[in-house]
Design a protein around this motif. Structure first.
Motif, PDB file in Angstrom:
ATOM      1  N   MET A 280       1.021  -0.837   0.566  1.00 37.18           N
ATOM      2  CA  MET A 280       0.254   0.009   0.325  1.00 37.18           C
ATOM      3  C   MET A 280       0.890   0.844  -0.153  1.00 37.18           C
ATOM      4  O   MET A 280       0.517   2.079  -0.356  1.00 37.18           O
ATOM      5  CB  MET A 280      -0.697  -0.203   1.385  1.00 37.18           C
ATOM      6  N   GLY A 281       2.302   1.476   0.838  1.00 40.87           N
ATOM      7  CA  GLY A 281       2.734   1.878   0.293  1.00 40.87           C
ATOM      8  C   GLY A 281       3.951   2.436  -0.983  1.00 40.87           C
ATOM      9  O   GLY A 281       3.670   3.538  -1.395  1.00 40.87           O
ATOM     10  N   LEU A 282       4.150   1.792  -1.299  1.00 39.53           N
ATOM     11  CA  LEU A 282       4.249   1.761  -2.969  1.00 39.53           C
ATOM     12  C   LEU A 282       3.109   2.114  -3.894  1.00 39.53           C
ATOM     13  O   LEU A 282       3.254   3.257  -4.531  1.00 39.53           O
ATOM     14  CB  LEU A 282       4.717   0.204  -3.394  1.00 39.53           C
ATOM     15  N   VAL A 283       2.117   1.702  -3.461  1.00 44.02           N
ATOM     16  CA  VAL A 283       0.450   2.188  -4.471  1.00 44.02           C
ATOM     17  C   VAL A 283       0.621   3.274  -4.293  1.00 44.02           C
ATOM     18  O   VAL A 283       0.418   4.384  -4.954  1.00 44.02           O
ATOM     19  CB  VAL A 283      -0.444   1.636  -4.582  1.00 44.02           C
ATOM     20  N   CYS A 284       0.693   4.286  -2.964  1.00 44.87           N
ATOM     21  CA  CYS A 284       0.596   5.889  -2.826  1.00 44.87           C
ATOM     22  C   CYS A 284       1.535   6.523  -3.468  1.00 44.87           C
ATOM     23  O   CYS A 284       1.364   7.768  -3.712  1.00 44.87           O
ATOM     24  CB  CYS A 284       0.838   5.996  -0.386  1.00 44.87           C
ATOM     25  N   VAL A 285       2.643   5.949  -3.512  1.00 44.22           N
ATOM     26  CA  VAL A 285       3.848   6.533  -3.808  1.00 44.22           C
ATOM     27  C   VAL A 285       3.623   7.030  -5.922  1.00 44.22           C
ATOM     28  O   VAL A 285       3.624   7.702  -6.185  1.00 44.22           O
ATOM     29  CB  VAL A 285       5.125   5.400  -4.231  1.00 44.22           C
ATOM     30  N   LEU A 286       3.130   5.680  -6.191  1.00 42.77           N
ATOM     31  CA  LEU A 286       2.631   5.867  -7.754  1.00 42.77           C
ATOM     32  C   LEU A 286       1.609   6.834  -7.783  1.00 42.77           C
ATOM     33  O   LEU A 286       1.596   7.662  -8.232  1.00 42.77           O
ATOM     34  CB  LEU A 286       2.321   4.328  -8.138  1.00 42.77           C
ATOM     35  N   LEU A 287       0.640   6.530  -6.431  1.00 40.31           N
ATOM     36  CA  LEU A 287      -0.555   7.375  -6.576  1.00 40.31           C
ATOM     37  C   LEU A 287      -0.506   8.798  -6.833  1.00 40.31           C
ATOM     38  O   LEU A 287      -1.249   9.507  -7.142  1.00 40.31           O
ATOM     39  CB  LEU A 287      -0.988   7.232  -5.633  1.00 40.31           C
ATOM     40  N   SER A 288       1.213   9.137  -6.059  1.00 41.88           N
ATOM     41  CA  SER A 288       0.969  10.819  -6.257  1.00 41.88           C
ATOM     42  C   SER A 288       1.820  11.064  -6.921  1.00 41.88           C
ATOM     43  O   SER A 288       2.118  12.058  -7.911  1.00 41.88           O
ATOM     44  CB  SER A 288       2.290  10.721  -5.319  1.00 41.88           C
ATOM     45  N   PHE A 289       1.951  10.394  -8.608  1.00 40.44           N
ATOM     46  CA  PHE A 289       2.083  10.474  -9.520  1.00 40.44           C
ATOM     47  C   PHE A 289       1.409  10.570 -10.325  1.00 40.44           C
ATOM     48  O   PHE A 289       1.645  11.208 -11.512  1.00 40.44           O
ATOM     49  CB  PHE A 289       3.841   9.802 -10.047  1.00 40.44           C
ATOM     50  N   VAL A 290       0.328  10.026 -10.150  1.00 41.76           N
ATOM     51  CA  VAL A 290      -1.385  10.290 -10.913  1.00 41.76           C
ATOM     52  C   VAL A 290      -1.444  11.532 -10.662  1.00 41.76           C
ATOM     53  O   VAL A 290      -2.075  12.184  -9.825  1.00 41.76           O
ATOM     54  CB  VAL A 290      -2.151   9.185 -10.576  1.00 41.76           C
ATOM     55  N   PRO A 291      -1.631  11.776 -11.997  1.00 44.92           N
ATOM     56  CA  PRO A 291      -2.385  13.581 -12.363  1.00 44.92           C
ATOM     57  C   PRO A 291      -3.591  13.715 -11.636  1.00 44.92           C
ATOM     58  O   PRO A 291      -4.473  14.071 -12.683  1.00 44.92           O
ATOM     59  CB  PRO A 291      -1.613  14.347 -13.620  1.00 44.92           C
ATOM     60  N   LEU A 292      -3.446  13.669 -10.651  1.00 44.47           N
ATOM     61  CA  LEU A 292      -5.259  13.826 -10.424  1.00 44.47           C
ATOM     62  C   LEU A 292      -5.386  15.365 -10.012  1.00 44.47           C
ATOM     63  O   LEU A 292      -6.802  15.610 -10.190  1.00 44.47           O
ATOM     64  CB  LEU A 292      -5.175  13.024  -8.514  1.00 44.47           C
ATOM     65  N   GLY A 293      -5.011  16.006  -9.484  1.00 48.67           N
ATOM     66  CA  GLY A 293      -5.163  17.141  -9.303  1.00 48.67           C
ATOM     67  C   GLY A 293      -5.793  18.143 -10.850  1.00 48.67           C
ATOM     68  O   GLY A 293      -6.460  19.287 -11.608  1.00 48.67           O
TER      69      GLY A 293
ATOM     70  N   LEU B 189      -1.348  20.698  -7.877  1.00 48.19           N
ATOM     71  CA  LEU B 189      -1.523  20.392  -6.410  1.00 48.19           C
ATOM     72  C   LEU B 189      -1.071  18.177  -6.126  1.00 48.19           C
ATOM     73  O   LEU B 189      -1.523  18.210  -6.449  1.00 48.19           O
ATOM     74  CB  LEU B 189      -1.918  20.280  -5.447  1.00 48.19           C
ATOM     75  N   THR B 190      -0.676  17.949  -5.808  1.00 53.92           N
ATOM     76  CA  THR B 190      -0.636  16.343  -5.215  1.00 53.92           C
ATOM     77  C   THR B 190      -0.441  16.193  -4.295  1.00 53.92           C
ATOM     78  O   THR B 190       0.067  16.570  -3.368  1.00 53.92           O
ATOM     79  CB  THR B 190       0.320  16.072  -6.056  1.00 53.92           C
ATOM     80  N   PRO B 191      -1.360  15.480  -3.088  1.00 55.42           N
ATOM     81  CA  PRO B 191      -0.930  15.401  -1.668  1.00 55.42           C
ATOM     82  C   PRO B 191       0.100  14.472  -1.283  1.00 55.42           C
ATOM     83  O   PRO B 191       0.690  13.524  -2.202  1.00 55.42           O
ATOM     84  CB  PRO B 191      -2.384  15.434  -1.013  1.00 55.42           C
ATOM     85  N   ALA B 192       0.830  14.452   0.026  1.00 53.59           N
ATOM     86  CA  ALA B 192       2.167  13.615  -0.164  1.00 53.59           C
ATOM     87  C   ALA B 192       1.299  12.003   0.474  1.00 53.59           C
ATOM     88  O   ALA B 192       1.041  11.847   1.509  1.00 53.59           O
ATOM     89  CB  ALA B 192       2.942  14.197   1.276  1.00 53.59           C
ATOM     90  N   PHE B 193       1.139  11.002  -0.576  1.00 54.72           N
ATOM     91  CA  PHE B 193       0.113  10.315  -0.465  1.00 54.72           C
ATOM     92  C   PHE B 193       0.587   8.948   0.595  1.00 54.72           C
ATOM     93  O   PHE B 193       0.574   7.850   1.515  1.00 54.72           O
ATOM     94  CB  PHE B 193      -0.721   9.121  -2.033  1.00 54.72           C
ATOM     95  N   ALA B 194       2.226   9.032   0.954  1.00 56.39           N
ATOM     96  CA  ALA B 194       3.242   7.684   0.777  1.00 56.39           C
ATOM     97  C   ALA B 194       2.869   8.457   2.393  1.00 56.39           C
ATOM     98  O   ALA B 194       3.388   7.635   3.259  1.00 56.39           O
ATOM     99  CB  ALA B 194       4.948   8.263   0.355  1.00 56.39           C
ATOM    100  N   LEU B 195       3.380   9.569   2.643  1.00 57.93           N
ATOM    101  CA  LEU B 195       3.157   9.734   4.342  1.00 57.93           C
ATOM    102  C   LEU B 195       2.153   9.425   4.738  1.00 57.93           C
ATOM    103  O   LEU B 195       2.767   8.804   5.929  1.00 57.93           O
ATOM    104  CB  LEU B 195       3.351  11.575   4.602  1.00 57.93           C
ATOM    105  N   MET B 196       1.074   9.128   4.177  1.00 62.06           N
ATOM    106  CA  MET B 196      -0.527   9.379   5.065  1.00 62.06           C
ATOM    107  C   MET B 196      -0.223   7.923   5.476  1.00 62.06           C
ATOM    108  O   MET B 196      -0.065   7.525   6.429  1.00 62.06           O
ATOM    109  CB  MET B 196      -1.785   9.555   4.508  1.00 62.06           C
TER     110      MET B 196
END
Lengths: 177, 307
Positions: free
Chosen positions: A27-40, A47-54
């Motif tokens: 889940m940590g790795l998925v969060c890293v990948l999610l940080s680079f998906v251009p959701l914003g 703007l992208t939140p720090a998913f990995a920190l969560m």
């Protein structure tokens, strides 16, 4: 007298057990990948939140034995390699934050969610300050902190959603939860 | 004796040792990252190439959602937009006539002056498949790699203007350094005063103008285009408009919006140092200089001999 056969798990059971052990790290790795998906970009923002920190904060508080320092380091390093920024920055910051969170864990572990969230706010501020200091030292001049502050405010704001998702995964997948 | 009573402190001890080891390793990486760039660049390329297909798949629903929102906005304002476009079209038709006249005049002057014209620029179109990810880096991944002819240093543009330049390439994906990144430096010209400067990103939304010789000649609203200095990025690519911030500094509002990046073009520009000389047309050539010079020299020699 009835003799009991020694228990030998099936391959599926073994795979399930392995998945349970590595689920927080995955889940940590998925969060890293999610940080680079251009959701914003959906809302015309970069703007992208720090998913990995969560993920690191949640698992360090809830199940630290399932998210060891090696997993935190790997998550940070993969983030560094994918971001194209300073190598070792997030690996260093995340491991340091992990150490702080583990040391303060008894204050938060069985507290109400508001305290858990407030703890994350403190961690986000600390993460921002440490990373800003390291980057400023690295470049030899103070880096404008505006984008960092927006990044951390967004991270803290959406933390409850991800805490809920992690909680669901923990309740359904992990044993003894 | 209960084995758990000894196992617990041992587990805690090993956890602490592991924590200290990882912290030291991360600090060492921070220091080594500056010195040993090749190994880390290689590792970056491998990770980037592995992640690019996943990010491409993940970015498609985002692009689709963005399109839905844009379409909804467009439907809401379709009549107003139609009126605005009609008015703009009428204005642009007048501009088109003027532009065609100027184009013909410039072509005539270029032929007369024997201007060496840049060769046309090839390009490859791709998609920006990732976001910057962190607050200290402004880079995106595009799904155009070495296999499609991408190289480090090539300019990347979208429909609005210059987006950035490629800083590393893998076989299938490349990393683009955006204009707003802390490490971005682009030579530009400010029009109409035609003063040269360097557009320097500083991790804010509006890059700064550095090495500007005459600030008083520049005013907010002036257009910024690439100067082509250094031969890396073609000349004349639109970059943005000069703006004045609340503290009085001049910065640039880029035309390209990183929050709306989607399709981009990688310009395969080669600095025209190897272009053959273009001779002027025969009708514009004067009398042969060498023969008249020879006759003048021989005449001078004869006159010297007779004296």
């Amino acid at each position: 007298m009835v003799r009991l056969e020694p228990y030998s798990p099936t391959p599926a059971a073994r795979a399930g057990r392995v998945f349970m052990v590595v689920a927080p790290f995955v889940m940590g790795l998925v969060c890293v990948l999610l940080s680079f998906v251009p959701l914003g970009r959906i809302f015309g923002s970069s703007l992208t939140p720090a998913f990995a920190l969560m993920a690191i904060y949640y698992w360090a508080i809830v199940r630290p034995e399932m998210f060891p320092p090696l997993a935190v380091f790997t998550v940070g390093l993969v983030f560094d390699l994918l971001s194209g920024g300073i190598i070792g920055l997030w690996a260093f910051v995340y491991v340091l934050i992990y150490a702080v969170v583990i040391s303060q864990r008894p204050l938060v572990v069985n507290a109400p969610f508001a305290v858990f969230w407030f703890g994350f706010l403190v961690v986000a501020v600390f993460t921002g300050a440490i990373s800003w200091a390291v980057v400023s030292i690295y470049y030899g001049r103070p880096v404008p902190p505006s984008s960092l502050m927006q990044h951390m405010v967004l991270t803290v704001a959406i933390f409850p959603i991800f805490a809920m998702i992690f909680g669901r995964v923990q309740a359904r997948v992990l044993p003894g939860s | 004796m209960d084995p758990n009573r000894t196992a617990l402190p041992f587990r805690e001890f090993s956890h602490r040792i592991s924590l200290v080891f990882m912290l030291t390793l991360a600090a060492a990486l921070l220091l080594l990252g500056r010195a040993e760039t090749y190994v880390f660049d290689r590792a970056r390329q491998v990770v980037t190439d592995l992640a690019a297909p996943l990010l491409e798949v993940a970015s498609r629903p985002v692009a689709a959602a963005r399109r839905v929102i844009e379409r909804t906005d467009e439907y809401a304002y379709v009549f107003d937009e139609n009126e605005r476009l009609r008015a703009e079209n009428a204005r642009l038709l007048a501009w088109k006539e003027m532009a065609l006249n100027l184009e013909a005049r410039v072509a005539r002057y270029e032929a007369l002056l024997n201007v060496q014209i840049d060769p046309s620029i090839n390009y490859v179109t791709g998609r920006a498949v990732s976001d910057a990810g962190g607050p200290f880096v402004d880079t995106v991944l595009v799904n155009v790699g070495r296999e499609q002819g991408a190289k480090s240093g090539q300019a990347v543009v979208d429909t609005d203007g210059l987006v950035g330049r490629i800083v590393s390439t893998g076989p299938k994906a490349s990393r683009v350094l955006l204009l707003t990144d802390l490490n971005s430096r682009i030579p530009v010209v400010i029009e109409p005063a035609h003063y040269k400067a360097v557009l320097a990103g500083d991790n804010t939304e509006w890059p700064r103008l550095e090495y500007l010789t005459n600030i008083s000649a520049i005013s907010p609203g002036d257009r910024v285009v690439t100067s082509g200095d250094g031969g890396l990025i073609p000349q004349g690519l639109p970059v943005g408009l000069v703006i004045q911030t609340s503290d009085g500094n001049l910065r640039v509002q880029t035309f390209a919006d990183r929050g709306r990046l989607n399709f981009v073009r990688v310009l395969q520009y080669e600095f025209p140092s190897q272009v053959e000389r273009q001779d002027p047309p025969d009708v514009l050539k004067g009398p042969p200089i060498s023969s008249s010079a020879d006759s003048a020299a021989s005449a001078a020699a004869n006159s010297t001999g007779t004296e």
